[in-house]
Design an enzyme around this catalytic site. Structure first.
Site, short mmCIF file in Angstrom:
data_model
loop_
_atom_site.label_atom_id
_atom_site.label_comp_id
_atom_site.label_asym_id
_atom_site.label_seq_id
_atom_site.Cartn_x
_atom_site.Cartn_y
_atom_site.Cartn_z
N GLU A 252 0.69 -1.11 -0.58
CA GLU A 252 -0.02 -0.09 -0.07
C GLU A 252 0.79 1.25 -0.13
OE1 GLU A 252 -2.45 -0.22 3.44
OE2 GLU A 252 -3.10 -1.54 3.46
N CYS B 15 -2.32 32.92 9.85
CA CYS B 15 -2.34 34.47 11.22
C CYS B 15 -1.67 32.84 12.33
CB CYS B 15 -2.89 35.77 11.38
SG CYS B 15 -4.02 36.06 10.44
N1 LLP Z 1 -1.75 2.09 4.49
C1 LLP Z 1 -2.04 2.41 5.84
C2 LLP Z 1 -3.14 1.40 6.26
C3 LLP Z 1 -1.08 3.72 6.14
O1 LLP Z 1 -2.29 4.32 7.31
C4 LLP Z 1 -1.05 4.49 5.64
C5 LLP Z 1 -0.64 5.94 6.21
C6 LLP Z 1 -0.51 3.45 3.77
C7 LLP Z 1 -0.57 2.33 3.59
C8 LLP Z 1 0.50 4.83 3.14
O2 LLP Z 1 2.33 4.75 3.56
P1 LLP Z 1 3.16 5.95 2.94
O3 LLP Z 1 3.70 4.39 1.97
O4 LLP Z 1 2.31 6.82 2.86
O5 LLP Z 1 4.18 6.13 4.08
N2 LLP Z 1 0.90 12.76 7.19
C9 LLP Z 1 1.90 11.65 6.81
C10 LLP Z 1 1.81 10.89 7.16
C11 LLP Z 1 1.23 10.34 7.41
C12 LLP Z 1 0.63 8.70 6.90
C13 LLP Z 1 -0.10 8.13 7.31
N3 LLP Z 1 -0.78 6.51 6.77
C14 LLP Z 1 2.95 12.91 6.07
O6 LLP Z 1 3.06 13.91 5.98
O7 LLP Z 1 4.71 12.14 6.54
#
Ligand code: LLP
Length: 426
Positions: free
Chosen positions: A281, A350
Protein backbone atom coordinates in the site's frame (compact mmCIF):
# COMPACT_ATOMS: atom_id res chain seq x y z
CA UNK A 1 20.22 25.87 -1.12
CA UNK A 2 23.87 24.84 -1.40
CA UNK A 3 25.40 24.01 -4.75
CA UNK A 4 25.86 20.29 -4.09
CA UNK A 5 22.17 19.68 -3.49
CA UNK A 6 20.83 17.36 -6.16
CA UNK A 7 17.11 17.31 -6.86
CA UNK A 8 15.33 14.42 -5.17
CA UNK A 9 12.68 14.64 -7.90
CA UNK A 10 13.74 12.57 -10.92
CA UNK A 11 11.98 14.59 -13.62
CA UNK A 12 13.23 18.03 -12.55
CA UNK A 13 16.09 19.80 -14.34
CA UNK A 14 17.68 23.21 -14.81
CA UNK A 15 17.63 24.71 -18.30
CA UNK A 16 17.96 28.11 -19.95
CA UNK A 17 14.15 28.32 -19.56
CA UNK A 18 14.56 28.00 -15.80
CA UNK A 19 13.50 24.99 -13.79
CA UNK A 20 11.76 22.32 -15.90
CA UNK A 21 9.52 19.43 -14.93
CA UNK A 22 9.66 16.93 -17.77
CA UNK A 23 9.67 19.32 -20.77
CA UNK A 24 7.62 22.08 -19.22
CA UNK A 25 9.03 25.30 -17.74
CA UNK A 26 7.60 25.70 -14.25
CA UNK A 27 7.57 29.49 -14.61
CA UNK A 28 5.11 29.06 -17.53
CA UNK A 29 2.86 26.92 -15.32
CA UNK A 30 2.97 29.54 -12.56
CA UNK A 31 2.16 32.38 -14.99
CA UNK A 32 -0.63 30.46 -16.69
CA UNK A 33 -2.41 28.98 -13.67
CA UNK A 34 -1.34 31.36 -10.93
CA UNK A 35 0.15 30.39 -7.58
CA UNK A 36 0.06 28.51 -5.30
CA UNK A 37 -0.20 25.54 -7.64
CA UNK A 38 0.75 21.90 -7.20
CA UNK A 39 2.52 20.36 -10.18
CA UNK A 40 2.86 16.60 -10.73
CA UNK A 41 4.90 14.68 -13.28
CA UNK A 42 3.21 11.76 -15.00
CA UNK A 43 6.59 10.22 -15.88
CA UNK A 44 7.69 10.31 -12.23
CA UNK A 45 4.41 8.75 -11.06
CA UNK A 46 4.73 6.03 -13.70
CA UNK A 47 8.39 5.33 -12.90
CA UNK A 48 7.63 5.05 -9.19
CA UNK A 49 4.87 2.52 -9.83
CA UNK A 50 7.03 0.61 -12.33
CA UNK A 51 9.79 0.34 -9.71
CA UNK A 52 7.38 -1.73 -7.58
CA UNK A 53 6.31 -3.84 -10.53
CA UNK A 54 9.92 -4.50 -11.52
CA UNK A 55 10.92 -5.39 -7.96
CA UNK A 56 7.99 -7.81 -7.67
CA UNK A 57 8.69 -9.41 -11.05
CA UNK A 58 6.55 -12.46 -11.72
CA UNK A 59 5.43 -12.73 -8.08
CA UNK A 60 1.66 -12.66 -7.71
CA UNK A 61 1.12 -9.26 -6.17
CA UNK A 62 -1.02 -6.15 -6.04
CA UNK A 63 0.39 -2.66 -5.58
CA UNK A 64 -2.36 -0.55 -4.01
CA UNK A 65 -1.63 3.13 -4.28
CA UNK A 66 -2.49 4.76 -0.94
CA UNK A 67 -5.10 7.37 -1.82
CA UNK A 68 -4.55 9.46 1.31
CA UNK A 69 -1.12 10.50 0.08
CA UNK A 70 -2.53 12.04 -3.07
CA UNK A 71 -6.20 11.79 -3.93
CA UNK A 72 -6.37 13.95 -7.05
CA UNK A 73 -8.42 12.26 -9.78
CA UNK A 74 -5.82 13.04 -12.43
CA UNK A 75 -3.08 11.40 -10.38
CA UNK A 76 -5.28 8.41 -9.50
CA UNK A 77 -6.18 7.96 -13.15
CA UNK A 78 -2.48 7.58 -14.02
CA UNK A 79 -2.24 4.67 -11.57
CA UNK A 80 -5.59 3.20 -12.66
CA UNK A 81 -4.33 3.05 -16.26
CA UNK A 82 -1.23 1.23 -15.06
CA UNK A 83 -3.47 -1.43 -13.52
CA UNK A 84 -2.74 -0.43 -9.92
CA UNK A 85 -4.86 -1.24 -6.92
CA UNK A 86 -5.81 1.35 -4.31
CA UNK A 87 -5.68 1.57 -0.53
CA UNK A 88 -8.55 3.64 0.85
CA UNK A 89 -9.63 4.81 4.30
CA UNK A 90 -13.04 6.29 3.58
CA UNK A 91 -16.09 6.17 1.37
CA UNK A 92 -14.90 9.45 -0.10
CA UNK A 93 -11.66 7.86 -1.23
CA UNK A 94 -13.56 4.92 -2.74
CA UNK A 95 -15.73 7.33 -4.73
CA UNK A 96 -12.60 9.08 -5.99
CA UNK A 97 -10.99 5.80 -7.08
CA UNK A 98 -14.07 4.82 -9.06
CA UNK A 99 -14.42 8.31 -10.58
CA UNK A 100 -10.77 8.08 -11.68
CA UNK A 101 -11.38 4.76 -13.46
CA UNK A 102 -9.92 2.48 -10.77
CA UNK A 103 -11.21 -1.08 -10.35
CA UNK A 104 -13.25 -1.79 -7.22
CA UNK A 105 -11.92 -5.33 -7.08
CA UNK A 106 -8.41 -3.89 -6.69
CA UNK A 107 -9.35 -1.82 -3.62
CA UNK A 108 -8.41 -2.57 -0.01
CA UNK A 109 -10.18 -0.63 2.72
CA UNK A 110 -8.20 0.20 5.89
CA UNK A 111 -9.04 2.39 8.87
CA UNK A 112 -10.20 2.08 12.47
CA UNK A 113 -13.52 3.87 12.10
CA UNK A 114 -15.40 2.50 9.09
CA UNK A 115 -19.01 3.63 9.30
CA UNK A 116 -22.01 1.46 8.42
CA UNK A 117 -22.65 3.57 5.33
CA UNK A 118 -19.04 3.16 4.19
CA UNK A 119 -19.23 -0.61 4.66
CA UNK A 120 -22.40 -0.75 2.61
CA UNK A 121 -20.89 1.40 -0.13
CA UNK A 122 -17.76 -0.76 -0.31
CA UNK A 123 -19.71 -4.03 -0.33
CA UNK A 124 -21.94 -2.80 -3.10
CA UNK A 125 -18.94 -1.66 -5.13
CA UNK A 126 -17.34 -5.09 -4.66
CA UNK A 127 -13.97 -4.20 -3.16
CA UNK A 128 -11.16 -6.72 -2.85
CA UNK A 129 -10.76 -6.72 0.92
CA UNK A 130 -11.68 -5.00 4.18
CA UNK A 131 -8.69 -4.59 6.48
CA UNK A 132 -10.54 -5.02 9.76
CA UNK A 133 -9.05 -3.32 12.80
CA UNK A 134 -11.14 -4.50 15.79
CA UNK A 135 -13.41 -7.24 17.12
CA UNK A 136 -16.48 -5.02 17.03
CA UNK A 137 -15.75 -4.00 13.45
CA UNK A 138 -15.83 -7.71 12.48
CA UNK A 139 -19.29 -8.09 13.99
CA UNK A 140 -20.57 -4.89 12.41
CA UNK A 141 -19.25 -5.87 8.98
CA UNK A 142 -20.86 -9.31 9.25
CA UNK A 143 -24.20 -7.64 10.07
CA UNK A 144 -24.02 -5.16 7.21
CA UNK A 145 -22.99 -7.88 4.75
CA UNK A 146 -26.08 -9.87 5.81
CA UNK A 147 -28.26 -6.79 5.23
CA UNK A 148 -26.98 -6.18 1.71
CA UNK A 149 -26.87 -9.88 0.85
CA UNK A 150 -23.11 -10.07 0.21
CA UNK A 151 -20.13 -11.86 1.67
CA UNK A 152 -17.44 -9.47 2.92
CA UNK A 153 -13.84 -10.40 2.13
CA UNK A 154 -11.72 -9.67 5.22
CA UNK A 155 -8.15 -9.48 6.42
CA UNK A 156 -7.26 -8.64 9.99
CA UNK A 157 -4.88 -5.77 10.45
CA UNK A 158 -2.55 -7.03 13.12
CA UNK A 159 -0.43 -4.78 15.22
CA UNK A 160 2.98 -6.47 15.25
CA UNK A 161 4.38 -4.16 17.97
CA UNK A 162 7.59 -3.29 16.16
CA UNK A 163 9.23 0.12 16.35
CA UNK A 164 9.57 1.60 12.87
CA UNK A 165 11.91 4.32 14.22
CA UNK A 166 10.18 7.15 12.45
CA UNK A 167 8.39 10.31 13.57
CA UNK A 168 5.98 9.42 16.45
CA UNK A 169 3.01 10.94 14.58
CA UNK A 170 3.52 8.57 11.67
CA UNK A 171 4.45 5.35 13.46
CA UNK A 172 1.47 3.04 13.61
CA UNK A 173 2.62 -0.48 14.53
CA UNK A 174 3.33 -0.03 18.26
CA UNK A 175 1.14 -1.38 21.06
CA UNK A 176 0.42 2.18 22.10
CA UNK A 177 -1.13 3.04 18.71
CA UNK A 178 -4.84 2.86 17.96
CA UNK A 179 -4.31 0.74 14.85
CA UNK A 180 -4.91 -2.94 14.23
CA UNK A 181 -5.75 -5.79 16.57
CA UNK A 182 -3.26 -6.86 19.24
CA UNK A 183 -0.97 -9.60 18.04
CA UNK A 184 -1.95 -11.81 20.95
CA UNK A 185 -5.67 -11.53 20.09
CA UNK A 186 -5.30 -12.28 16.40
CA UNK A 187 -5.71 -16.06 16.43
CA UNK A 188 -8.93 -15.92 18.44
CA UNK A 189 -10.28 -13.18 16.18
CA UNK A 190 -9.48 -15.19 13.06
CA UNK A 191 -11.40 -18.11 14.51
CA UNK A 192 -14.31 -15.80 15.23
CA UNK A 193 -14.19 -14.30 11.73
CA UNK A 194 -14.15 -17.74 10.15
CA UNK A 195 -17.29 -18.62 12.10
CA UNK A 196 -19.26 -15.55 10.98
CA UNK A 197 -21.51 -16.51 8.05
CA UNK A 198 -21.25 -13.31 6.01
CA UNK A 199 -17.48 -12.94 6.11
CA UNK A 200 -14.87 -14.66 3.98
CA UNK A 201 -11.43 -14.63 5.61
CA UNK A 202 -8.91 -14.05 2.86
CA UNK A 203 -5.83 -12.31 4.20
CA UNK A 204 -3.72 -10.63 6.84
CA UNK A 205 -2.54 -7.04 6.92
CA UNK A 206 -0.21 -4.72 8.77
CA UNK A 207 1.15 -1.21 8.37
CA UNK A 208 3.84 -0.17 10.83
CA UNK A 209 4.60 3.42 9.90
CA UNK A 210 5.67 5.85 7.26
CA UNK A 211 8.92 7.35 5.89
CA UNK A 212 10.80 4.13 6.75
CA UNK A 213 14.39 4.19 5.53
CA UNK A 214 15.30 0.61 6.36
CA UNK A 215 13.44 -2.65 5.73
CA UNK A 216 14.46 -4.29 9.03
CA UNK A 217 11.32 -3.29 11.00
CA UNK A 218 9.12 -4.42 8.10
CA UNK A 219 10.91 -7.76 7.87
CA UNK A 220 10.48 -8.18 11.62
CA UNK A 221 6.75 -7.51 11.27
CA UNK A 222 6.56 -9.89 8.30
CA UNK A 223 8.15 -12.70 10.33
CA UNK A 224 5.51 -12.25 13.00
CA UNK A 225 2.75 -12.28 10.39
CA UNK A 226 4.16 -15.44 8.82
CA UNK A 227 4.10 -17.15 12.16
CA UNK A 228 0.38 -16.35 12.43
CA UNK A 229 -0.31 -17.41 8.84
CA UNK A 230 1.32 -20.79 9.46
CA UNK A 231 -0.50 -21.32 12.73
CA UNK A 232 -3.81 -20.53 11.02
CA UNK A 233 -2.98 -22.94 8.20
CA UNK A 234 -2.37 -25.56 10.89
CA UNK A 235 -5.96 -25.02 11.95
CA UNK A 236 -7.18 -25.36 8.38
CA UNK A 237 -7.57 -21.63 7.70
CA UNK A 238 -5.52 -20.82 4.60
CA UNK A 239 -4.99 -17.15 3.84
CA UNK A 240 -4.79 -16.06 0.21
CA UNK A 241 -2.87 -12.82 0.62
CA UNK A 242 -0.50 -10.97 2.90
CA UNK A 243 -0.66 -7.15 2.91
CA UNK A 244 2.43 -5.30 4.13
CA UNK A 245 0.89 -1.83 4.09
CA UNK A 246 2.94 1.15 2.92
CA UNK A 247 5.81 2.96 4.56
CA UNK A 248 8.82 3.16 2.25
CA UNK A 249 10.46 6.56 2.73
CA UNK A 250 11.81 8.99 0.17
CA UNK A 251 14.66 11.46 -0.01
CA UNK A 252 13.58 14.98 0.90
CA UNK A 253 17.08 16.29 1.69
CA UNK A 254 19.94 13.87 2.30
CA UNK A 255 18.12 10.81 3.62
CA UNK A 256 19.54 7.54 2.32
CA UNK A 257 16.21 6.16 1.13
CA UNK A 258 16.57 2.63 -0.23
CA UNK A 259 15.38 1.84 -3.72
CA UNK A 260 12.12 -0.09 -3.95
CA UNK A 261 14.12 -3.13 -5.07
CA UNK A 262 16.50 -2.97 -2.11
CA UNK A 263 13.65 -2.37 0.33
CA UNK A 264 11.59 -5.30 -0.91
CA UNK A 265 14.44 -7.78 -1.47
CA UNK A 266 14.66 -9.20 2.09
CA UNK A 267 10.89 -9.40 2.25
CA UNK A 268 10.64 -11.26 -1.05
CA UNK A 269 13.35 -13.64 0.10
CA UNK A 270 11.36 -14.41 3.23
CA UNK A 271 8.33 -15.25 1.09
CA UNK A 272 10.13 -17.21 -1.60
CA UNK A 273 8.19 -20.28 -2.66
CA UNK A 274 5.11 -19.36 -0.64
CA UNK A 275 1.72 -19.39 -2.37
CA UNK A 276 0.20 -16.21 -0.91
CA UNK A 277 -0.34 -13.16 -3.09
CA UNK A 278 1.55 -10.12 -1.73
CA UNK A 279 -0.16 -6.74 -1.36
CA UNK A 280 1.53 -3.38 -0.78
CA UNK A 281 0.00 0.00 0.00
CA UNK A 282 2.64 2.58 -0.92
CA UNK A 283 1.76 6.26 -0.76
CA UNK A 284 4.74 8.56 -0.31
CA UNK A 285 7.11 6.42 -2.42
CA UNK A 286 4.70 6.63 -5.39
CA UNK A 287 3.78 10.30 -5.36
CA UNK A 288 6.12 12.19 -3.00
CA UNK A 289 8.90 12.95 -5.44
CA UNK A 290 6.52 13.29 -8.38
CA UNK A 291 5.07 16.57 -7.15
CA UNK A 292 6.00 20.08 -6.03
CA UNK A 293 4.29 23.23 -4.88
CA UNK A 294 4.90 26.48 -6.75
CA UNK A 295 4.57 29.74 -4.89
CA UNK A 296 5.38 33.42 -5.45
CA UNK A 297 7.22 35.72 -3.10
CA UNK A 298 4.89 38.53 -2.05
CA UNK A 299 7.27 40.35 0.26
CA UNK A 300 10.85 40.18 1.42
CA UNK A 301 10.72 41.36 5.00
CA UNK A 302 13.89 41.97 6.94
CA UNK A 303 13.50 41.39 10.69
CA UNK A 304 15.64 42.12 13.73
CA UNK A 305 16.63 38.51 14.19
CA UNK A 306 15.49 36.87 10.99
CA UNK A 307 14.58 37.72 7.45
CA UNK A 308 11.37 36.47 5.96
CA UNK A 309 10.27 35.60 2.46
CA UNK A 310 6.50 35.90 2.71
CA UNK A 311 5.00 33.75 -0.02
CA UNK A 312 1.48 33.14 -1.29
CA UNK A 313 1.43 29.49 -0.15
CA UNK A 314 0.93 28.70 3.51
CA UNK A 315 0.47 25.96 6.09
CA UNK A 316 -3.05 25.42 4.79
CA UNK A 317 -1.51 24.37 1.45
CA UNK A 318 1.42 22.35 2.81
CA UNK A 319 1.07 21.37 6.46
CA UNK A 320 4.02 19.01 6.82
CA UNK A 321 6.61 21.61 7.96
CA UNK A 322 4.30 22.99 10.68
CA UNK A 323 2.91 19.63 11.79
CA UNK A 324 5.94 17.34 11.68
CA UNK A 325 8.87 19.69 11.16
CA UNK A 326 8.91 18.21 7.64
CA UNK A 327 11.76 19.52 5.47
CA UNK A 328 11.11 20.39 1.83
CA UNK A 329 13.78 21.74 -0.49
CA UNK A 330 13.09 25.29 -1.69
CA UNK A 331 14.38 26.09 -5.15
CA UNK A 332 14.33 29.32 -7.16
CA UNK A 333 12.72 28.85 -10.59
CA UNK A 334 15.07 31.35 -12.20
CA UNK A 335 18.75 31.66 -11.36
CA UNK A 336 19.36 35.29 -10.47
CA UNK A 337 22.48 37.29 -10.14
CA UNK A 338 21.59 38.84 -6.78
CA UNK A 339 23.20 38.19 -3.41
CA UNK A 340 21.80 35.30 -1.43
CA UNK A 341 19.95 36.05 1.75
CA UNK A 342 19.03 33.70 4.55
CA UNK A 343 15.28 33.65 5.03
CA UNK A 344 12.43 31.80 6.64
CA UNK A 345 9.85 31.03 3.96
CA UNK A 346 6.50 31.79 5.57
CA UNK A 347 2.89 32.15 4.51
CA UNK A 348 0.26 34.84 5.12
CA UNK A 349 -1.60 32.88 7.84
CA UNK A 350 -1.92 34.39 11.30
CA UNK A 351 0.07 31.77 13.20
CA UNK A 352 3.76 31.70 14.08
CA UNK A 353 3.64 28.03 13.09
CA UNK A 354 2.87 29.06 9.53
CA UNK A 355 6.23 28.34 7.95
CA UNK A 356 7.18 26.28 4.93
CA UNK A 357 10.95 26.33 5.39
CA UNK A 358 13.44 27.92 7.78
CA UNK A 359 16.90 29.38 7.38
CA UNK A 360 17.25 28.91 3.61
CA UNK A 361 19.79 30.76 1.45
CA UNK A 362 17.95 32.13 -1.56
CA UNK A 363 18.96 34.48 -4.37
CA UNK A 364 15.59 36.10 -4.89
CA UNK A 365 13.61 39.31 -5.25
CA UNK A 366 9.99 40.10 -4.55
CA UNK A 367 7.71 38.60 -7.20
CA UNK A 368 10.00 35.63 -7.86
CA UNK A 369 8.68 32.08 -7.97
CA UNK A 370 9.86 29.30 -5.66
CA UNK A 371 9.28 25.55 -5.84
CA UNK A 372 8.83 23.48 -2.69
CA UNK A 373 9.99 20.05 -3.74
CA UNK A 374 8.89 16.53 -2.79
CA UNK A 375 5.36 17.74 -2.05
CA UNK A 376 3.43 15.18 -4.10
CA UNK A 377 2.49 13.10 -1.04
CA UNK A 378 0.53 14.47 1.92
CA UNK A 379 0.61 17.94 0.38
CA UNK A 380 -2.66 18.83 -1.29
CA UNK A 381 -4.41 15.90 0.39
CA UNK A 382 -3.78 17.48 3.82
CA UNK A 383 -4.62 21.03 2.75
CA UNK A 384 -7.40 23.07 4.32
CA UNK A 385 -9.22 26.35 3.89
CA UNK A 386 -7.87 27.88 7.11
CA UNK A 387 -8.02 31.69 7.01
CA UNK A 388 -10.60 31.32 4.21
CA UNK A 389 -7.91 30.60 1.69
CA UNK A 390 -9.11 28.88 -1.49
CA UNK A 391 -7.17 25.70 -2.11
CA UNK A 392 -4.42 25.67 -4.73
CA UNK A 393 -4.86 24.50 -8.31
CA UNK A 394 -3.28 21.20 -9.39
CA UNK A 395 -1.59 20.50 -12.69
CA UNK A 396 -0.35 17.24 -14.20
CA UNK A 397 2.54 17.50 -16.65
CA UNK A 398 3.00 14.82 -19.28
CA UNK A 399 5.98 15.41 -21.57
CA UNK A 400 5.26 18.80 -23.10
CA UNK A 401 1.60 18.71 -22.15
CA UNK A 402 0.06 20.43 -19.17
CA UNK A 403 -3.32 19.29 -17.78
CA UNK A 404 -5.21 21.26 -15.18
CA UNK A 405 -6.44 18.43 -12.92
CA UNK A 406 -8.00 20.64 -10.25
CA UNK A 407 -9.10 24.22 -10.74
CA UNK A 408 -8.25 26.74 -8.06
CA UNK A 409 -11.11 27.08 -5.59
CA UNK A 410 -13.14 30.24 -5.61
CA UNK A 411 -13.86 32.20 -2.46
CA UNK A 412 -17.61 31.81 -3.05
CA UNK A 413 -17.27 28.03 -3.05
CA UNK A 414 -15.78 28.21 0.45
CA UNK A 415 -19.04 29.38 1.96
CA UNK A 416 -21.48 27.96 -0.56
CA UNK A 417 -22.83 25.52 2.05
CA UNK A 418 -23.20 28.19 4.75
CA UNK A 419 -25.79 30.85 5.38
CA UNK A 420 -26.24 33.82 7.70
CA UNK A 421 -29.01 33.68 10.28
CA UNK A 422 -32.36 34.50 8.66
CA UNK A 423 -33.21 38.22 8.79
CA UNK A 424 -36.28 37.42 10.92
CA UNK A 425 -33.85 36.50 13.71
CA UNK A 426 -32.79 39.54 15.68
N1 LLP B 1 -1.55 2.04 4.45
C1 LLP B 1 -2.03 2.50 5.61
C2 LLP B 1 -2.98 1.69 6.38
C3 LLP B 1 -1.63 3.78 6.08
O1 LLP B 1 -2.09 4.24 7.23
C4 LLP B 1 -0.71 4.55 5.30
C5 LLP B 1 -0.30 5.87 5.75
C6 LLP B 1 -0.25 4.01 4.09
C7 LLP B 1 -0.68 2.75 3.70
C8 LLP B 1 0.69 4.76 3.20
O2 LLP B 1 1.93 4.94 3.82
P1 LLP B 1 3.17 5.56 3.03
O3 LLP B 1 3.62 4.57 1.99
O4 LLP B 1 2.78 6.85 2.44
O5 LLP B 1 4.22 5.74 4.11
N2 LLP B 1 0.88 12.68 6.78
C9 LLP B 1 2.13 12.00 7.12
C10 LLP B 1 2.09 10.54 6.74
C11 LLP B 1 0.93 9.79 7.36
C12 LLP B 1 0.85 8.34 6.94
C13 LLP B 1 -0.45 7.74 7.31
N3 LLP B 1 -0.66 6.39 6.85
C14 LLP B 1 3.26 12.75 6.44
O6 LLP B 1 3.01 13.75 5.78
O7 LLP B 1 4.43 12.40 6.61
Amino acid sequence: MNQEFSFPMPTLARSPRGLLIEQVALADVAERFGTPVYVYSRAALTDAYDAYRRALGARRSLVCCSVKANSNLGVLSVFARLGAGFDIVSGGELARVLAAGGRADHVVFSGVGKSRAEMRQALEAGIRCFNVESATELERLNGIAAEVGKTAPVALRVNPDVDPKTHPYISTGLKSNKFGVAFGDALALYRRAAALPHLRVCGIDCHIGSQLLDSAPMVEAARRMLDLVDRLAGEGLHLEHIDFGGGLGIRYRDEAAPTVGAYLAPLLKLFEGRPEELFFEPGRSLTGNAGLLLTRIEYLKPGEEKNFAIVDAAMNDLLRPSLYGGWHAVVELAERDVPKRTVDVVGPICESGDFLARGRDLAVEEGDFLALLSAGAYGMSMSSNYNSRPRAAEVLVDGQEVHLVRARETVESLYALECPLPSSQS
